[in-house]
Enzyme design. Sequence first.
Site, PDB file in Angstrom:
ATOM      1  N   GLY A  38       2.221 -67.961   9.506  1.00 14.53           N
ATOM      2  CA  GLY A  38       2.020 -66.689   8.809  1.00 14.53           C
ATOM      3  C   GLY A  38       3.073 -66.499   7.726  1.00 14.53           C
ATOM      4  N   SER A  39       2.939 -65.440   6.951  1.00 11.09           N
ATOM      5  CA  SER A  39       3.804 -65.267   5.775  1.00 11.09           C
ATOM      6  C   SER A  39       5.245 -64.960   6.144  1.00 11.09           C
ATOM      7  CB  SER A  39       3.236 -64.180   4.858  1.00 11.09           C
ATOM      8  OG  SER A  39       3.156 -62.948   5.526  1.00 11.09           O
ATOM      9  N   ALA A  94       4.174 -61.175  13.783  1.00 10.10           N
ATOM     10  CA  ALA A  94       3.126 -60.588  14.629  1.00 10.10           C
ATOM     11  C   ALA A  94       2.243 -59.728  13.741  1.00 10.10           C
ATOM     12  CB  ALA A  94       3.737 -59.742  15.740  1.00 10.10           C
ATOM     13  N   LYS A 105      -1.281 -61.149  17.923  1.00  4.47           N
ATOM     14  CA  LYS A 105      -0.911 -62.223  17.009  1.00  4.47           C
ATOM     15  C   LYS A 105      -2.144 -63.079  16.762  1.00  4.47           C
ATOM     16  CE  LYS A 105       2.629 -64.760  17.555  1.00  4.47           C
ATOM     17  NZ  LYS A 105       2.629 -64.783  16.081  1.00  4.47           N
ATOM     18  N   GLY A 108      -3.554 -65.582  11.716  1.00  2.00           N
ATOM     19  CA  GLY A 108      -3.463 -66.852  10.982  1.00  2.00           C
ATOM     20  C   GLY A 108      -4.082 -67.998  11.757  1.00  2.00           C
ATOM     21  N   GLU A 114       1.198 -70.919  19.172  1.00  2.00           N
ATOM     22  CA  GLU A 114       2.205 -69.842  19.156  1.00  2.00           C
ATOM     23  C   GLU A 114       2.530 -69.397  20.580  1.00  2.00           C
ATOM     24  OE1 GLU A 114       1.093 -67.979  14.769  1.00  2.00           O
ATOM     25  OE2 GLU A 114       0.388 -66.936  16.531  1.00  2.00           O
TER      26      GLU A 114
HETATM   27  C1  5RP Z   1      -0.391 -66.308  12.773  1.00  2.00           C
HETATM   28  C2  5RP Z   1       0.346 -65.140  13.332  1.00  2.00           C
HETATM   29  C3  5RP Z   1       1.271 -64.406  12.418  1.00  2.00           C
HETATM   30  O1  5RP Z   1       2.520 -64.308  13.019  1.00  2.00           O
HETATM   31  C4  5RP Z   1       0.714 -63.033  12.190  1.00  2.00           C
HETATM   32  O2  5RP Z   1      -0.618 -63.184  11.712  1.00  2.00           O
HETATM   33  C5  5RP Z   1       1.541 -62.251  11.184  1.00  2.00           C
HETATM   34  O3  5RP Z   1       1.358 -62.774   9.918  1.00  2.00           O
HETATM   35  P1  5RP Z   1       2.248 -62.342   8.667  1.00  2.00           P
HETATM   36  O4  5RP Z   1       3.637 -62.803   8.948  1.00  2.00           O
HETATM   37  O5  5RP Z   1       1.609 -63.062   7.514  1.00  2.00           O
HETATM   38  O6  5RP Z   1       2.143 -60.850   8.534  1.00  2.00           O
HETATM   39  O7  5RP Z   1       0.210 -64.763  14.470  1.00  2.00           O
HETATM   40  O8  5RP Z   1      -1.308 -66.859  13.676  1.00  2.00           O
END
Ligand code: 5RP
Length: 224
Positions: A38-39, A94, A105, A108, A114
């Site tokens: 994720g970002s 998250a 979670k 992504g 994870e």
């Molecule tokens: C990916 C995840 C990420 O941690 C979650 O989607 C948060 O993403 P971001 O940091 O882009 O807000 O669980 O599978």
Amino acid sequence: MEEFDWKNNITNKEEKIRLGKEIAKKVKDGDIIGFGSGSTSYMAILEIAKKIKEQNIKIKAVPTSKIIEDLCEELKIETCKIGEVELDWYFDGADEIDKNKWLIKGMGAALYREKLNMKSSNKNYILVDNSKFVERLGKNHPVPVECDIDKIENVKEALINLGARSVEIKKSKLKDDIFITDNGKAMLHAWFDKIEEDYEKKINEIDGVLDNGLFIGYDFEVLN
Ligand code: 5RP
């Protein structure tokens, strides 16, 4: 796995950079670290790579997705697989966190690895910008559910029976087809008005489900 949105389209970027710098401070020479997806994790990994270069230290990473594996290769960070090594610590982002420290979670699509990292690590950090705090889990995000492609209809029905208001199949951005995860599965997005404590377990008991994005009762420190 196809490219996530997060490389080009990062919301709350300044907060995520700040959290990334916080996590980079914790990195020590020789650490074996679980890398989230994720970002937020992406920004943290860039900060860690910067520190490794500046201080000439060595770490090993256990990435939670193919895209993070590729990023590690690009940044010349050595990687290992879950189960090959013992994690010193793990960090990740998250999608939602509530007052009980329950998480959603996996938007992504990397939830399976994870959760493995979170369960096997000695210490966990969850990095959340202010947009992630919710009064009710499931308010802004569905629960991602990774399942066998040929079981999609059965799993959808079971999720509705459990109380889901609606269930969508995650679509690929590249083709008008279903999204396929790193594990060769489909991803369902289940919207709930109420999430009970036993839902993580109950969803995983549905025939065909690999895992789901509820993290209920896990041990981690929140960085905000
Ligand atoms: C990916 C995840 C990420 O941690 C979650 O989607 C948060 O993403 P971001 O940091 O882009 O807000 O669980 O599978």
